[in-house]
Scaffold this motif. Structure first.
Motif, PDB file in Angstrom:
ATOM      1  N   GLY A  90      29.028  34.057  30.352  1.00  0.00           N
ATOM      2  CA  GLY A  90      28.803  35.525  30.934  1.00  0.00           C
ATOM      3  C   GLY A  90      29.811  36.553  31.089  1.00  0.00           C
ATOM      4  N   PHE A  91      30.944  35.964  31.852  1.00  0.00           N
ATOM      5  CA  PHE A  91      32.138  36.835  32.011  1.00  0.00           C
ATOM      6  C   PHE A  91      32.842  37.051  30.759  1.00  0.00           C
ATOM      7  CE2 PHE A  91      31.537  34.928  36.509  1.00  0.00           C
ATOM      8  CZ  PHE A  91      31.576  36.057  37.118  1.00  0.00           C
ATOM      9  N   ASP A  92      33.228  36.190  29.792  1.00  0.00           N
ATOM     10  CA  ASP A  92      33.439  36.596  28.867  1.00  0.00           C
ATOM     11  C   ASP A  92      32.914  37.817  28.010  1.00  0.00           C
ATOM     12  OD1 ASP A  92      35.634  34.837  29.064  1.00  0.00           O
ATOM     13  OD2 ASP A  92      35.099  33.324  27.707  1.00  0.00           O
ATOM     14  N   ALA A  93      31.741  37.751  28.087  1.00  0.00           N
ATOM     15  CA  ALA A  93      30.923  38.825  27.564  1.00  0.00           C
ATOM     16  C   ALA A  93      31.140  40.154  28.227  1.00  0.00           C
ATOM     17  CB  ALA A  93      29.527  38.565  27.277  1.00  0.00           C
ATOM     18  N   VAL A 149      55.393  35.317  19.695  1.00  0.00           N
ATOM     19  CA  VAL A 149      54.125  34.488  18.911  1.00  0.00           C
ATOM     20  C   VAL A 149      52.985  35.164  19.853  1.00  0.00           C
ATOM     21  CG1 VAL A 149      52.683  32.550  18.704  1.00  0.00           C
ATOM     22  CG2 VAL A 149      55.102  32.308  18.420  1.00  0.00           C
ATOM     23  N   GLU A 150      51.898  35.982  18.981  1.00  0.00           N
ATOM     24  CA  GLU A 150      50.836  36.633  19.534  1.00  0.00           C
ATOM     25  C   GLU A 150      49.717  35.395  20.094  1.00  0.00           C
ATOM     26  OE1 GLU A 150      47.689  39.919  18.832  1.00  0.00           O
ATOM     27  OE2 GLU A 150      48.995  39.559  17.029  1.00  0.00           O
ATOM     28  N   ILE A 151      49.271  35.907  21.004  1.00  0.00           N
ATOM     29  CA  ILE A 151      48.412  34.817  21.709  1.00  0.00           C
ATOM     30  C   ILE A 151      47.042  35.607  22.046  1.00  0.00           C
ATOM     31  CG2 ILE A 151      47.707  33.400  23.678  1.00  0.00           C
ATOM     32  CD1 ILE A 151      50.603  33.298  24.090  1.00  0.00           C
ATOM     33  N   ASN A 152      45.861  35.155  21.524  1.00  0.00           N
ATOM     34  CA  ASN A 152      44.520  35.850  21.749  1.00  0.00           C
ATOM     35  C   ASN A 152      43.948  35.250  22.839  1.00  0.00           C
ATOM     36  OD1 ASN A 152      44.598  37.157  19.028  1.00  0.00           O
ATOM     37  ND2 ASN A 152      44.301  35.264  18.061  1.00  0.00           N
ATOM     38  N   LEU A 153      43.593  36.321  23.842  1.00  0.00           N
ATOM     39  CA  LEU A 153      43.103  35.993  25.127  1.00  0.00           C
ATOM     40  C   LEU A 153      41.551  36.659  25.191  1.00  0.00           C
ATOM     41  CD1 LEU A 153      46.113  36.335  27.665  1.00  0.00           C
ATOM     42  CD2 LEU A 153      45.187  34.242  26.491  1.00  0.00           C
ATOM     43  N   THR A 154      40.901  36.213  25.869  1.00  0.00           N
ATOM     44  CA  THR A 154      39.542  36.912  26.102  1.00  0.00           C
ATOM     45  C   THR A 154      39.877  38.111  27.117  1.00  0.00           C
ATOM     46  OG1 THR A 154      38.707  35.356  28.053  1.00  0.00           O
ATOM     47  CG2 THR A 154      38.085  34.653  25.747  1.00  0.00           C
ATOM     48  N   PRO A 155      38.977  38.905  27.432  1.00  0.00           N
ATOM     49  CA  PRO A 155      39.005  39.952  28.604  1.00  0.00           C
ATOM     50  C   PRO A 155      39.370  39.398  29.917  1.00  0.00           C
ATOM     51  CG  PRO A 155      37.481  40.645  26.953  1.00  0.00           C
ATOM     52  CD  PRO A 155      37.572  39.172  26.601  1.00  0.00           C
ATOM     53  N   LYS A 156      38.586  38.195  30.088  1.00  0.00           N
ATOM     54  CA  LYS A 156      38.964  37.770  31.537  1.00  0.00           C
ATOM     55  C   LYS A 156      40.192  37.098  31.605  1.00  0.00           C
ATOM     56  CE  LYS A 156      35.464  39.540  34.131  1.00  0.00           C
ATOM     57  NZ  LYS A 156      35.944  40.098  35.311  1.00  0.00           N
ATOM     58  N   LEU A 161      45.828  36.822  33.408  1.00  0.00           N
ATOM     59  CA  LEU A 161      47.161  36.608  33.021  1.00  0.00           C
ATOM     60  C   LEU A 161      47.733  37.881  33.797  1.00  0.00           C
ATOM     61  CD1 LEU A 161      49.452  35.455  31.883  1.00  0.00           C
ATOM     62  CD2 LEU A 161      48.829  36.662  29.653  1.00  0.00           C
ATOM     63  N   GLU A 162      47.166  39.083  33.571  1.00  0.00           N
ATOM     64  CA  GLU A 162      47.694  40.217  34.276  1.00  0.00           C
ATOM     65  C   GLU A 162      48.028  40.162  35.666  1.00  0.00           C
ATOM     66  OE1 GLU A 162      47.074  45.227  34.569  1.00  0.00           O
ATOM     67  OE2 GLU A 162      45.557  43.760  33.621  1.00  0.00           O
ATOM     68  N   TYR A 163      46.996  39.731  36.497  1.00  0.00           N
ATOM     69  CA  TYR A 163      47.024  39.612  38.039  1.00  0.00           C
ATOM     70  C   TYR A 163      48.297  38.722  38.260  1.00  0.00           C
ATOM     71  CZ  TYR A 163      45.811  39.249  42.837  1.00  0.00           C
ATOM     72  OH  TYR A 163      45.938  39.228  44.405  1.00  0.00           O
ATOM     73  N   MET A 164      48.345  37.369  37.447  1.00  0.00           N
ATOM     74  CA  MET A 164      49.331  36.430  37.888  1.00  0.00           C
ATOM     75  C   MET A 164      50.553  37.096  37.586  1.00  0.00           C
ATOM     76  SD  MET A 164      47.332  32.662  36.541  1.00  0.00           S
ATOM     77  CE  MET A 164      48.183  31.753  37.745  1.00  0.00           C
ATOM     78  N   VAL A 181      40.360  39.193  40.567  1.00  0.00           N
ATOM     79  CA  VAL A 181      39.903  38.958  39.241  1.00  0.00           C
ATOM     80  C   VAL A 181      38.699  39.380  38.640  1.00  0.00           C
ATOM     81  CG1 VAL A 181      40.361  37.701  36.993  1.00  0.00           C
ATOM     82  CG2 VAL A 181      42.175  37.676  38.904  1.00  0.00           C
ATOM     83  N   TRP A 182      37.580  38.539  39.664  1.00  0.00           N
ATOM     84  CA  TRP A 182      36.438  38.805  39.237  1.00  0.00           C
ATOM     85  C   TRP A 182      35.536  39.803  40.185  1.00  0.00           C
ATOM     86  CZ3 TRP A 182      39.011  34.623  37.813  1.00  0.00           C
ATOM     87  CH2 TRP A 182      38.548  34.076  36.405  1.00  0.00           C
ATOM     88  N   ASP A 183      36.261  40.280  41.079  1.00  0.00           N
ATOM     89  CA  ASP A 183      35.707  41.401  42.085  1.00  0.00           C
ATOM     90  C   ASP A 183      34.498  41.004  42.859  1.00  0.00           C
ATOM     91  OD1 ASP A 183      37.658  43.506  40.933  1.00  0.00           O
ATOM     92  OD2 ASP A 183      36.661  43.325  39.072  1.00  0.00           O
ATOM     93  N   THR A 184      34.705  39.560  43.323  1.00  0.00           N
ATOM     94  CA  THR A 184      33.590  39.243  44.175  1.00  0.00           C
ATOM     95  C   THR A 184      34.374  38.543  45.226  1.00  0.00           C
ATOM     96  OG1 THR A 184      31.694  37.689  44.051  1.00  0.00           O
ATOM     97  CG2 THR A 184      33.354  37.403  42.511  1.00  0.00           C
TER      98      THR A 184
END
Length: 225
Positions: A90-93, A149-156, A161-164, A181-184
């Motif tokens: 769900g979060f990845d969507a 090296v390019e690394i493919n990540l999901t949006p979450k 990663l950005e927050y870390m 990160v999940w705003d909850t």
């Protein structure tokens, strides 16, 4: 505030609609994913609530399509599917929050207001390029490179990663990660946070000599060399 509610169980939809309208929201109902999508693209809403298992178009696919066009439109998923894998999907969507049935309507109100408040806050411009050690994150292209090296990540995963990186070299607790990160402010489950950390660790650390994500048992995680 206008809310689009997509729920195929008409009794449940009616109860949620009644409760939200009593809180002052204007609620539009759709009983299948395809009609929900049509409404979402034809009208302006402040927030969308959707089930996952829907006729004609699943909530997962619906969420992906809406987020592609309206990335900042908050979406809450309401579903009977409550495993960690279900939440990850769900979060990845693109979902902003995830509630498992049965749920308390009062909790739904709190989560709705938290997401709406977040969306009305002034959004600070993001740094285009964030770097740490041999890792680079480009916010414009949504790409990540480590040692070229390019690394493919999901949006979450990207948001985690950005927050870390932005909070490098300090302890991050699971509660802080869930909130930022999940705003909850609600517990998404310790295992759930660990699953995402492990996903990210496999992608940015596994094939490299120096590790960036470190676990502090019983405390949390630190992003450092």
């Amino acid at each position: 505030m206008k809310i689009l509610l997509i729920e195929d169980e008409q009794r449940v939809a009616g109860l949620i609609q009644k409760g939200l309208e009593e809180q002052g929201f204007a609620v539009t109902l759709a009983y299948d994913g395809a009609f929900g999508k049509k409404l979402a693209f034809a009208n302006t809403y402040d927030l969308i609530i959707t089930d996952i298992i829907l006729p004609k178009l699943s909530g997962i696919e619906l969420c992906k399509e809406i987020k592609t066009e309206y990335p900042h439109l908050p979406i809450i998923m309401l579903t009977a599917l409550g495993t960690t894998d279900d939440k990850v999907e769900g979060f990845d969507a693109g979902a902003d929050d995830y509630m498992v049935k049965p749920f308390d309507l009062r909790e739904l109100y709190v989560r709705i207001r938290a997401l709406l408040k977040r969306n009305t806050l002034e959004i600070k411009p993001k740094e285009t390029l964030i770097e740490y050690a041999d890792l680079q994150l480009n916010n414009d292209t949504k790409t990540v490179f480590r040692s070229g090296v390019e690394i493919n990540l999901t949006p979450k995963e990207l948001k985690l990663l950005e927050y870390m990186i932005q909070n490098k070299e300090r302890l991050l607790t699971r509660t802080e990660i869930a909130e930022k990160v999940w705003d909850t402010h609600f517990d998404t489950g310790t295992n759930f946070i660990d699953v995402y950390i492990n996903y990210l660790r496999k992608k940015i650390d596994k094939d490299f000599a120096s590790k960036l994500i470190h676990t502090k048992p019983g405390l949390g995680f630190i992003f450092k060399l």
